[in-house]
Every structure is written in C-alpha cells, then in structure tokens.
Design an enzyme around this catalytic site. Structure first.
Site, PDB file in Angstrom:
ATOM      1  N   TYR A 119     -17.647   2.866   2.555  1.00  0.00           N
ATOM      2  CA  TYR A 119     -16.250   3.080   2.977  1.00  0.00           C
ATOM      3  C   TYR A 119     -16.187   3.981   4.213  1.00  0.00           C
ATOM      4  O   TYR A 119     -15.563   3.631   5.224  1.00  0.00           O
ATOM      5  CB  TYR A 119     -15.457   3.702   1.824  1.00  0.00           C
ATOM      6  CG  TYR A 119     -14.037   4.103   2.174  1.00  0.00           C
ATOM      7  CD1 TYR A 119     -13.084   3.158   2.541  1.00  0.00           C
ATOM      8  CD2 TYR A 119     -13.640   5.444   2.119  1.00  0.00           C
ATOM      9  CE1 TYR A 119     -11.782   3.534   2.850  1.00  0.00           C
ATOM     10  CE2 TYR A 119     -12.343   5.822   2.418  1.00  0.00           C
ATOM     11  CZ  TYR A 119     -11.420   4.862   2.787  1.00  0.00           C
ATOM     12  OH  TYR A 119     -10.126   5.246   3.091  1.00  0.00           O
ATOM     13  N   LYS A 177     -14.985   2.797   7.933  1.00  0.00           N
ATOM     14  CA  LYS A 177     -13.796   3.395   8.558  1.00  0.00           C
ATOM     15  C   LYS A 177     -14.164   4.063   9.885  1.00  0.00           C
ATOM     16  O   LYS A 177     -13.388   4.016  10.840  1.00  0.00           O
ATOM     17  CB  LYS A 177     -13.134   4.401   7.608  1.00  0.00           C
ATOM     18  CG  LYS A 177     -12.511   3.793   6.363  1.00  0.00           C
ATOM     19  CD  LYS A 177     -11.293   2.925   6.659  1.00  0.00           C
ATOM     20  CE  LYS A 177     -10.085   3.730   7.046  1.00  0.00           C
ATOM     21  NZ  LYS A 177      -8.877   2.857   7.202  1.00  0.00           N
ATOM     22  N   THR A 210      -9.693  -0.126   0.528  1.00  0.00           N
ATOM     23  CA  THR A 210      -9.736   1.273   0.112  1.00  0.00           C
ATOM     24  C   THR A 210     -10.515   1.484  -1.190  1.00  0.00           C
ATOM     25  O   THR A 210     -10.520   2.593  -1.725  1.00  0.00           O
ATOM     26  CB  THR A 210      -8.296   1.841  -0.051  1.00  0.00           C
ATOM     27  OG1 THR A 210      -7.589   1.017  -0.964  1.00  0.00           O
ATOM     28  CG2 THR A 210      -7.578   1.899   1.277  1.00  0.00           C
ATOM     29  N   THR A 232     -10.029   8.304   7.601  1.00  0.00           N
ATOM     30  CA  THR A 232     -10.263   9.026   6.351  1.00  0.00           C
ATOM     31  C   THR A 232     -11.148  10.264   6.499  1.00  0.00           C
ATOM     32  O   THR A 232     -12.012  10.322   7.381  1.00  0.00           O
ATOM     33  CB  THR A 232     -10.939   8.067   5.335  1.00  0.00           C
ATOM     34  OG1 THR A 232     -11.326   8.796   4.173  1.00  0.00           O
ATOM     35  CG2 THR A 232     -12.179   7.417   5.912  1.00  0.00           C
ATOM     36  N   GLY A 240       0.823  -1.206   0.000  1.00  0.00           N
ATOM     37  CA  GLY A 240       0.000   0.000   0.000  1.00  0.00           C
ATOM     38  C   GLY A 240       0.861   1.261   0.000  1.00  0.00           C
ATOM     39  O   GLY A 240       2.047   1.221   0.345  1.00  0.00           O
TER      40      GLY A 240
HETATM   41  N1  LIG Z   1      -5.648   6.446  -0.482  1.00  0.00           N
HETATM   42  C1  LIG Z   1      -6.313   7.490  -0.048  1.00  0.00           C
HETATM   43  O1  LIG Z   1      -6.595   8.438  -0.804  1.00  0.00           O
HETATM   44  C2  LIG Z   1      -6.752   7.570   1.389  1.00  0.00           C
HETATM   45  C3  LIG Z   1      -7.500   8.660   1.817  1.00  0.00           C
HETATM   46  C4  LIG Z   1      -7.896   8.739   3.151  1.00  0.00           C
HETATM   47  C5  LIG Z   1      -7.538   7.733   4.029  1.00  0.00           C
HETATM   48  N2  LIG Z   1      -6.831   6.670   3.585  1.00  0.00           N
HETATM   49  C6  LIG Z   1      -6.486   5.600   4.540  1.00  0.00           C
HETATM   50  O2  LIG Z   1      -5.080   5.558   4.627  1.00  0.00           O
HETATM   51  C7  LIG Z   1      -4.651   4.217   4.872  1.00  0.00           C
HETATM   52  C8  LIG Z   1      -3.588   3.837   3.871  1.00  0.00           C
HETATM   53  O3  LIG Z   1      -4.156   3.912   2.567  1.00  0.00           O
HETATM   54  P1  LIG Z   1      -3.285   3.629   1.266  1.00  0.00           P
HETATM   55  O4  LIG Z   1      -3.467   4.769   0.352  1.00  0.00           O
HETATM   56  O5  LIG Z   1      -1.899   3.187   1.662  1.00  0.00           O
HETATM   57  O6  LIG Z   1      -4.088   2.379   0.694  1.00  0.00           O
HETATM   58  P2  LIG Z   1      -3.700   1.390  -0.482  1.00  0.00           P
HETATM   59  O7  LIG Z   1      -2.566   1.924  -1.254  1.00  0.00           O
HETATM   60  O8  LIG Z   1      -4.962   1.053  -1.169  1.00  0.00           O
HETATM   61  O9  LIG Z   1      -3.170   0.116   0.309  1.00  0.00           O
HETATM   62  C9  LIG Z   1      -4.035  -0.692   1.033  1.00  0.00           C
HETATM   63  C10 LIG Z   1      -3.216  -1.628   1.869  1.00  0.00           C
HETATM   64  O10 LIG Z   1      -4.107  -2.523   2.523  1.00  0.00           O
HETATM   65  C11 LIG Z   1      -3.596  -3.814   2.363  1.00  0.00           C
HETATM   66  N3  LIG Z   1      -4.639  -4.811   2.362  1.00  0.00           N
HETATM   67  C12 LIG Z   1      -5.730  -4.874   1.541  1.00  0.00           C
HETATM   68  N4  LIG Z   1      -6.435  -5.972   1.848  1.00  0.00           N
HETATM   69  C13 LIG Z   1      -5.784  -6.586   2.865  1.00  0.00           C
HETATM   70  C14 LIG Z   1      -6.022  -7.758   3.603  1.00  0.00           C
HETATM   71  N5  LIG Z   1      -7.083  -8.534   3.400  1.00  0.00           N
HETATM   72  N6  LIG Z   1      -5.138  -8.096   4.582  1.00  0.00           N
HETATM   73  C15 LIG Z   1      -4.053  -7.338   4.807  1.00  0.00           C
HETATM   74  N7  LIG Z   1      -3.778  -6.221   4.132  1.00  0.00           N
HETATM   75  C16 LIG Z   1      -4.637  -5.865   3.171  1.00  0.00           C
HETATM   76  C17 LIG Z   1      -2.920  -3.812   1.042  1.00  0.00           C
HETATM   77  O11 LIG Z   1      -2.126  -4.949   1.102  1.00  0.00           O
HETATM   78  P3  LIG Z   1      -0.998  -5.472   0.131  1.00  0.00           P
HETATM   79  O12 LIG Z   1       0.222  -4.960   0.787  1.00  0.00           O
HETATM   80  O13 LIG Z   1      -1.123  -6.945   0.191  1.00  0.00           O
HETATM   81  O14 LIG Z   1      -1.321  -4.910  -1.208  1.00  0.00           O
HETATM   82  C18 LIG Z   1      -2.224  -2.473   1.087  1.00  0.00           C
HETATM   83  O15 LIG Z   1      -1.002  -2.570   1.814  1.00  0.00           O
HETATM   84  C19 LIG Z   1      -5.927   3.371   4.841  1.00  0.00           C
HETATM   85  O16 LIG Z   1      -6.381   3.200   6.155  1.00  0.00           O
HETATM   86  C20 LIG Z   1      -6.921   4.224   4.093  1.00  0.00           C
HETATM   87  O17 LIG Z   1      -8.243   3.943   4.481  1.00  0.00           O
HETATM   88  C21 LIG Z   1      -6.412   6.573   2.301  1.00  0.00           C
END
Ligand SMILES: NC(=O)c1ccc[n+]([C@@H]2O[C@H](COP(=O)([O-])OP(=O)(O)OC[C@H]3O[C@@H](n4cnc5c(N)ncnc54)[C@H](OP(=O)(O)O)[C@@H]3O)[C@@H](O)[C@H]2O)c1
Length: 294
Positions: free
Chosen positions: A126, A130, A63, A102, A10
């Site tokens: 979502y 969250k 996500t 989020t 991620g």
């Molecule tokens: N992206 C955004 O714009 C955004 C905005 C607001 C808040 N957030 C929050 O910020 C945090 C980080 O987001 P991000 O952007 O890094 O998300 P991301 O790039 O979509 O990565 C999601 C992560 O979750 C892991 N994952 C998914 N399914 C899983 C499972 N069943 N078991 C274990 N791991 C699993 C993925 O694993 P793998 O390593 O196996 O791929 C990846 O490491 C999250 O809590 C998200 O809700 C994100």
C-alpha cells in the site's frame, strides 16, 4: 469552481460532498465505478470531457492495506497508474489535480512527527503504491497538490471507530494494539482542508507548494483511540467494553504498520490557513453522531 471527485462511497468522497455546501462558489461532482473506474483508465477521458471540471480531487484508491500484500499488481494499477493517467489528462486539459496520499509512505521509525521534507520509506505494498502515485502525479501534471493524511475516521464507510463500536456490542473485552501511533483524522476535516486548498488555488491561480501533510491534531495509539471511543459511548447509552492494550506482535497482520506515522501539519496551516481538529474532540463528536445515526 467545479470539482470532480473520484469515488462516491468512500469516506473522503462522501465528506467532500457533505462539506462542499459550506464553501461558497464550489460545485462538486463525485463519480465512481463503473463510470470512472481506477482499473479502467479508458473511463477517465470521457468523464473529464463530460464534467469539464476546474479541478480534480483523486480521493479514490485501493485502501485495503493487508489485502494489497496479496495483490500488488492491482494496488499499483489503482494507486499509481490511475493517478498517472489522471495527471496526464488533467495537464492536457490545463486543470490542476489534488492527489490524496498516506502516512504509510513512511517507515514509522521517526521519533518526531514527519514533515514534508522527510524521506519516505514505505514498508508495505500500500505505502509503495501510494508513493508511486505521488511520483506519477508529480511527473504527470506540474499543476498538482499532494495531500498526505492518516487514520481517517468518519460517519461514512468503514473505519476504526465504527469497528470498535460494533465490536463492543457483542464483546465485553477488546484487545487493541498500543504500540502504533498516529493522528486520527476526521474525514470532514480532511475535506474542509482540501476545499480550502481548492479555494486558494482559485483565488491565487496556483498552489503555494506541492506536498503537504494534513492530519488531526494530537497523537494517539489505536488503544488510546479505542478507549476514548468507548469512554464517550458508554455514558451516552452506547456500546461499552473494557479495552486492553496489546503489542503489535500479538496482533499479526499481513502488512506491518509503521510504529509512529505521526504527521506534522504546520505547513498546511501556514499556507492554506486551515488546521484539522484535535482527535479527542473530533472523535467524541463523531461517536455522538454515530450513536444518533443508529
Ligand atoms: N482511510 C484511511 O485511514 C486513510 C489513511 C491515509 C490516507 N488515506 C487516503 O485517503 C484517500 C481517501 O480514503 P478513504 O478513507 O475515503 O477510502 P475508502 O473509504 O476506502 O474509499 C475508497 C474509495 O475508492 C473508491 N474506489 C475503490 N476502487 C475503485 C475503482 N476501481 N475505481 C474507482 N473508485 C474506486 C471507492 O469507490 P466506491 O465509491 O465505488 O466505493 C471509494 O470511493 C485515499 O487516497 C487513501 O489512500 C486514507
């Protein structure tokens, strides 16, 4: 201080792994599927026992904002029940947990940036899952920190900046939503902020508060972000395209995004001495990096 991060590929997990070397005394271990699977809570205890961390950062989540409208049960399993189990297990081990959340917990109707005291009112699966994750961590482990962030972009994984650069490779004109506003946030900045909070926890023995907003400085619409990406890219010889503004009604999505989910990050800066960078400057640097990576 040994930190266990959930997930490996991620954006945030990779940024934490990249930034940890710049924070003295921090050892970071990222573990994801299949060894630690949010859909298989039985995997959590063995990993905690093996790694024996001083702190857990739950960076993993479901996500897929639109996808979750069709798979609410899975969303709640990953975004609420898994954090709940992690919180209980960390409490039993006497260690703190940082839960990442989020801006989509808000309905987006505020005329000013959201502060931590504002009432959430999520409008999507979502956002609801969250928010349930926040509540679960709050209930499961008193030694916790919840960090809400927004619009994460980075050189890692999938994100809006990469999508725009890729789209502009094959199209001359792009239409992008201009009536949704938020704070584009570099994953490296989010990682630095979380590591600053971890350092504070290490040196003081507690977190000063329990809930914080941490997002990039300045407000943007998706349209402004897309334009900026391509205005930086074109003179560097990267992809270029004309970006045209459209309204959300012209870009129907399964999950309705908040119109204004801008976050006020002042409390985080006050208590942890860290502020994420300005979105224009950080996006420009990111585009340069992405073009060099090609
Ligand atoms: N992206 C955004 O714009 C955004 C905005 C607001 C808040 N957030 C929050 O910020 C945090 C980080 O987001 P991000 O952007 O890094 O998300 P991301 O790039 O979509 O990565 C999601 C992560 O979750 C892991 N994952 C998914 N399914 C899983 C499972 N069943 N078991 C274990 N791991 C699993 C993925 O694993 P793998 O390593 O196996 O791929 C990846 O490491 C999250 O809590 C998200 O809700 C994100």
């Amino acid at each position: 201080m040994k930190i266990l991060v959930t997930g490996t590929e991620g954006q945030l997990a990779r940024a934490l792994a990249a930034r940890a070397q710049f924070h003295r005394g921090i050892e970071l271990v990222c573990i994801g599927r299949p060894n630690l699977d949010l859909e298989a809570p039985a995997t959590f205890a063995p990993v905690l026992k093996l790694i024996a961390p001083d702190l857990v950062v739950n960076a993993a989540a479901h996500t897929g904002v639109d996808q979750q409208e069709d798979e609410a049960e899975r969303a709640f399993t990953m975004n609420a029940e898994a954090p709940s189990a992690l919180a209980r297990l960390t409490r039993l081990s006497g260690i703190p947990i940082i839960q990442v959340s989020t801006d989509y917990v808000f309905d987006g109707r505020s005329a000013r940036p959201y502060v931590e005291a504002d009432l959430p009112n999520p409008q999507t699966v979502y956002g609801r899952s969250k928010l349930a994750g926040e509540d679960a961590v709050r209930d499961g482990n008193p030694d916790h920190l919840i960090v809400r962030t927004a619009w994460v972009v980075s050189r890692y994984g999938r994100n809006f900046v990469k999508t725009m650069l890729t789209a502009a490779q094959s199209r001359d004109r792009l239409t992008v939503v201009a009536d949704q506003f938020g704070n584009p946030t570099e994953a490296d900045d989010l990682a630095d902020g979380i590591l600053a909070a971890a350092n504070t926890r290490r040196s003081t023995g507690s977190f000063p508060g329990r809930l914080y907003h941490l997002a990039g400085q300045g407000r943007a619409s998706w349209y402004e972000l897309a334009r900026h990406v391509l205005e930086v890219s074109a003179p560097l010889g990267g992809p270029s395209a004309v970006v045209e503004p459209i309204s959300s009604s012209m870009w129907p999505a399964k999950a309705a995004r908040p119109a204004n989910s801008e976050l006020n990050s002042d409390a985080f800066q006050r208590d942890f001495g860290y502020r994420a960078g300005d979105w224009r400057a950080r996006t420009a640097t990111l585009v340069e990096t992405l073009l060099q990576d090609r």
